[in-house]
Motif scaffolding. Structure first.
Motif, PDB file in Angstrom:
ATOM      1  N   GLY B  22       0.797  -1.225   0.000  1.00  0.00           N
ATOM      2  CA  GLY B  22       0.000   0.000   0.000  1.00  0.00           C
ATOM      3  C   GLY B  22       0.824   1.266   0.000  1.00  0.00           C
ATOM      4  O   GLY B  22       0.284   2.351  -0.222  1.00  0.00           O
ATOM      5  N   THR B  23       2.113   1.135   0.266  1.00  0.00           N
ATOM      6  CA  THR B  23       2.961   2.328   0.334  1.00  0.00           C
ATOM      7  C   THR B  23       3.969   2.381  -0.797  1.00  0.00           C
ATOM      8  O   THR B  23       4.739   3.325  -0.901  1.00  0.00           O
ATOM      9  CB  THR B  23       3.756   2.379   1.654  1.00  0.00           C
ATOM     10  N   GLY B  54     -12.287   1.366  -4.596  1.00  0.00           N
ATOM     11  CA  GLY B  54     -11.766   2.021  -3.397  1.00  0.00           C
ATOM     12  C   GLY B  54     -12.803   2.956  -2.784  1.00  0.00           C
ATOM     13  O   GLY B  54     -13.959   2.981  -3.206  1.00  0.00           O
ATOM     14  N   ASN B  55     -12.380   3.718  -1.776  1.00  0.00           N
ATOM     15  CA  ASN B  55     -13.292   4.570  -1.017  1.00  0.00           C
ATOM     16  C   ASN B  55     -13.435   5.954  -1.637  1.00  0.00           C
ATOM     17  O   ASN B  55     -12.660   6.354  -2.501  1.00  0.00           O
ATOM     18  CB  ASN B  55     -12.791   4.718   0.417  1.00  0.00           C
ATOM     19  N   MET B  57     -13.291  10.116  -1.572  1.00  0.00           N
ATOM     20  CA  MET B  57     -12.373  11.094  -1.002  1.00  0.00           C
ATOM     21  C   MET B  57     -13.007  11.661   0.289  1.00  0.00           C
ATOM     22  O   MET B  57     -14.245  11.664   0.386  1.00  0.00           O
ATOM     23  CB  MET B  57     -12.125  12.233  -1.991  1.00  0.00           C
ATOM     24  N   MET B  58     -12.303  12.200   1.236  1.00  0.00           N
ATOM     25  CA  MET B  58     -10.861  12.197   1.428  1.00  0.00           C
ATOM     26  C   MET B  58     -10.386  10.798   1.833  1.00  0.00           C
ATOM     27  O   MET B  58     -11.046  10.114   2.590  1.00  0.00           O
ATOM     28  CB  MET B  58     -10.470  13.183   2.549  1.00  0.00           C
ATOM     29  N   ARG B  59      -9.181  10.500   1.372  1.00  0.00           N
ATOM     30  CA  ARG B  59      -8.653   9.178   1.671  1.00  0.00           C
ATOM     31  C   ARG B  59      -7.517   9.206   2.681  1.00  0.00           C
ATOM     32  O   ARG B  59      -6.947   8.169   2.996  1.00  0.00           O
ATOM     33  CB  ARG B  59      -8.178   8.531   0.371  1.00  0.00           C
ATOM     34  N   HIS B  60      -7.149  10.375   3.143  1.00  0.00           N
ATOM     35  CA  HIS B  60      -6.081  10.407   4.159  1.00  0.00           C
ATOM     36  C   HIS B  60      -6.171  11.673   4.996  1.00  0.00           C
ATOM     37  O   HIS B  60      -6.784  12.654   4.599  1.00  0.00           O
ATOM     38  CB  HIS B  60      -4.697  10.297   3.517  1.00  0.00           C
ATOM     39  N   GLU B  62      -3.329  13.729   7.712  1.00  0.00           N
ATOM     40  CA  GLU B  62      -2.062  13.741   8.444  1.00  0.00           C
ATOM     41  C   GLU B  62      -2.366  14.011   9.917  1.00  0.00           C
ATOM     42  O   GLU B  62      -3.184  14.884  10.224  1.00  0.00           O
ATOM     43  CB  GLU B  62      -1.170  14.847   7.884  1.00  0.00           C
ATOM     44  N   VAL B  63      -1.746  13.254  10.804  1.00  0.00           N
ATOM     45  CA  VAL B  63      -1.927  13.461  12.242  1.00  0.00           C
ATOM     46  C   VAL B  63      -0.537  13.541  12.876  1.00  0.00           C
ATOM     47  O   VAL B  63       0.443  13.145  12.249  1.00  0.00           O
ATOM     48  CB  VAL B  63      -2.743  12.304  12.889  1.00  0.00           C
ATOM     49  N   GLY B  66       2.052  10.702  12.393  1.00  0.00           N
ATOM     50  CA  GLY B  66       1.568   9.625  11.536  1.00  0.00           C
ATOM     51  C   GLY B  66       0.567  10.050  10.492  1.00  0.00           C
ATOM     52  O   GLY B  66       0.437  11.241  10.163  1.00  0.00           O
ATOM     53  N   LEU B  67      -0.144   9.048  10.002  1.00  0.00           N
ATOM     54  CA  LEU B  67      -1.045   9.228   8.877  1.00  0.00           C
ATOM     55  C   LEU B  67      -2.234   8.287   9.078  1.00  0.00           C
ATOM     56  O   LEU B  67      -2.045   7.124   9.436  1.00  0.00           O
ATOM     57  CB  LEU B  67      -0.281   8.838   7.603  1.00  0.00           C
ATOM     58  N   ILE B  71      -7.820   4.356   1.941  1.00  0.00           N
ATOM     59  CA  ILE B  71      -7.775   4.261   0.477  1.00  0.00           C
ATOM     60  C   ILE B  71      -8.865   3.285   0.026  1.00  0.00           C
ATOM     61  O   ILE B  71      -9.612   3.569  -0.910  1.00  0.00           O
ATOM     62  CB  ILE B  71      -6.389   3.759  -0.001  1.00  0.00           C
ATOM     63  N   PHE B 273       6.907   7.782   1.854  1.00  0.00           N
ATOM     64  CA  PHE B 273       6.214   8.931   1.269  1.00  0.00           C
ATOM     65  C   PHE B 273       6.991  10.230   1.481  1.00  0.00           C
ATOM     66  O   PHE B 273       7.091  11.047   0.580  1.00  0.00           O
ATOM     67  CB  PHE B 273       4.812   9.090   1.876  1.00  0.00           C
TER      68      PHE B 273
END
Lengths: 254, 308
Positions: B22-23, B54-55, B57-60, B62-63, B66-67, B71, B273
């Motif tokens: 996935g990365t 897939g899902n 949007m939004m698919r991510h 940032e925290v 981490g992340l 997706i 990333f």
């Protein structure tokens, strides 16, 4: 070819309230960059796990890459504090850009910092007219840089503080009608908020002229690896970072 | 010279450092900017029989540290993967074997996709990793990994469908990992991948809506690392199956922790990333550590905790 380079910061200058030019020394990327492509920048002062930030390229020449950005969030605010002489890690050229030629007059339609890739494009397409819109005259960016290229500019503001009062499609439609009356060919190129992109897409489809639409999405990898930056197209969910950011009008599903 | 070779349940790896599913796309996307020579394997993004959108949007999001992603396993299906992506991968310089992450909507589909990949006989494909723990897709994800009986059943079916080394990727969010490890072992798995992302949620307080289109997602990145080390440690104590460990590796130190806890190999995920050279730097750091501590082979690190 894509590169990931440590690039020396040559300029990080505020040119309008909150808006900045960042210029870095990145010769390999500058040499291969095409208008509409973008770079992915690692902001050096953010924590190690912070994601990169994508930026459309405003200009690429003489070994240098310039982006135009606004300090809005955590990443761009941190980027605004980077000093000349420091380095940033920059990945590029990324994505599919605009075509390098245009049959007839190139009508460039920008909103906000969406003018950035249109500036780089205008350098390649001498017969260009820029249409730019904003809420107020302070949102109209880098007009001097377009004028320096000899590009005719037509502006619109919602509050009427500069140019046409209303949306930028106002002056755009006027020019389109004039060109059609004269039987002149033209193509549409746009970058900005989704509402503007939809409006330009509709016009390109209705008039059956080529429309090149640059879609702005939050990204993770910028390399086509993570599938986070999706735009619906006739092919399904397309990745803006590799299948875009520039799409043909007929590819997009809004 | 440190011997950096390792073996993950039949998958010979020239380096203990891989990339996580996935990365790293389907293995070829980073070919211009990543030095593949220091990778022991790359793991392709989840593949199923047919295309999957897939899902939304939004698919991510940032925290801090981490992340969170949701997706949703978007992909073009196994045929496209075997033909197009594996062709693209054949152009990668110094390419290591590919671990193909697979998933399905039913137990039979898991078996079918594993069989299809095996039957294709692609020499670059070194192993299959079963995703039974994706927090973002109900049908093909965690439902198979949250009950040891169901897990045993689906792993057994895939085991019967392929002779490739079979790795099972487990979820961290279970009360204890041991029953799941046991189910995999009993079903004939060759190795384990630990950990998948941790279920998570991010809320936009101004709009009062979940940030992610899928509402919830999976947490990865630096902040999950200590939690992942604990799961690897717990699993290693109850099994001899080799472990591919992942979760918040940004530096060699993080990878070495995993190995001391019991991992035979490690995978770099979210760090790629922001820093695509992470895998190469981790490799160099492991070599340096082994030299400094007098380990002649990286395999000696596995489970080498000094515990009383």
């Amino acid at each position: 070819m894509k590169y990931n380079e440590q690039a020396k910061v040559l300029e990080n200058r505020e040119f309008a309230s909150g808006y900045r030019y960042l210029t870095v020394e990145a010769p390999k990327q500058a040499a291969e960059m095409q208008p509409g492509q973008f770079v992915h920048i690692r902001v050096p002062t953010l924590e190690q796990s912070a994601l990169r930030r994508p930026f459309s390229v405003f200009d690429a020449a003489d070994g240098k890459v310039t982006v135009l950005y606004k300090s809005v969030g955590r990443g761009t605010t941190a980027l605004s504090k980077v000093q000349v002489g420091e380095t940033v890690e920059i990945q590029g050229p990324l994505g599919r850009g605009f075509p390098a030629k245009c049959d007839g007059v190139a009508l460039l339609v920008g909103g906000g910092f969406g003018v950035a890739p249109l500036h780089f494009l205008a350098k390649r397409l001498p017969k260009s007219i820029l249409f730019v819109g904003g809420r107020t005259k302070d949102d109209l960016l880098a007009l001097d840089r377009f004028e320096a290229l000899g590009v005719e500019t037509k502006v619109a503001t919602n509050d009427g503080s500069a140019g046409y009062k209303g949306f930028v499609v106002g002056p755009l439609d006027e020019t389109i009608n004039e060109l059609r009356a004269k039987g002149e060919k033209f193509e549409l190129f746009t970058c900005g908020p989704d509402g503007l992109l939809k409006a330009v897409t509709e016009r390109a489809l209705a008039l059956k002229v080529p429309g090149w639409i640059s879609v702005d999405r939050h990204m993770i990898c910028g390399m086509g690896a993570c599938f986070a930056c999706i735009q619906k197209t006739v092919r399904g969910n397309s990745r803006c970072c590799i299948e875009g950011p520039v799409f043909k009008a007929e590819e997009l599903v809004w | 010279m440190v011997n950096m070779g390792t073996n993950l349940g039949g998958l010979a790896m020239r380096s203990p450092v891989a990339t996580a599913s996935g990365t790293f796309g389907y293995g070829h996307e980073y070919r211009d900017i990543v030095d593949y020579s220091k990778l022991g394997a790359v793991t392709a993004k989840g593949v199923r029989m047919e295309a999957w959108p897939g899902n939304a949007m939004m698919r991510h999001a940032e925290v801090p540290g981490g992340l969170v992603n949701a997706i949703g396993l978007q992909g073009m299906g196994v045929k496209h993967f075997l033909e197009r992506d594996m062709f693209m991968y054949s152009m990668v310089k110094d390419a290591p074997p590919v671990i193909v992450n697979v998933w399905g909507g039913t137990e039979d589909e898991y078996a079918q996709v594993a069989e299809t990949i095996s039957a294709a006989g692609k020499p670059q494909i070194g192993a299959i990793e079963m995703n039974v723990s994706c927090p973002n897709v109900k049908a093909g994800g965690h439902t198979f990994g949250q009950d040891p009986k169901v897990l045993f059943s689906v792993v057994s079916k895939v085991r019967a469908a392929t002779k490739l080394p079979l790795i099972v990727k487990l979820a961290p969010n279970v009360p204890a990992i041991a029953p799941y490890v046991q189910a995999c072992e009993d079903a004939g798995a060759d190795a384990l991948s630990l950990i998948n992302t941790i279920p998570a949620m991010v809320i936009d307080i101004e709009k009062r809506v979940p940030v992610l289109g899928n509402r919830t997602g999976g947490l990865s990145g630096r902040c999950v690392h200590p939690a992942a080390v604990k799961v690897v440690y717990d699993a290693h104590r109850v099994t001899k199956l080799p472990i591919l460990a992942m979760g918040g590796i940004y530096e060699a130190k993080d990878a070495i922790e995993f190995m001391l806890a019991g991992a035979s190999a490690v995978a770099i995920g979210t760090a790629t990333f922001s820093a695509p050279d992470t895998a190469a730097k981790v490799y160099d750091g492991i070599v340096e550590y082994c030299e400094r501590h007098g380990f002649g082979s990286v395999g000696e690190l596995t489970g080498a905790l000094c515990e009383s």
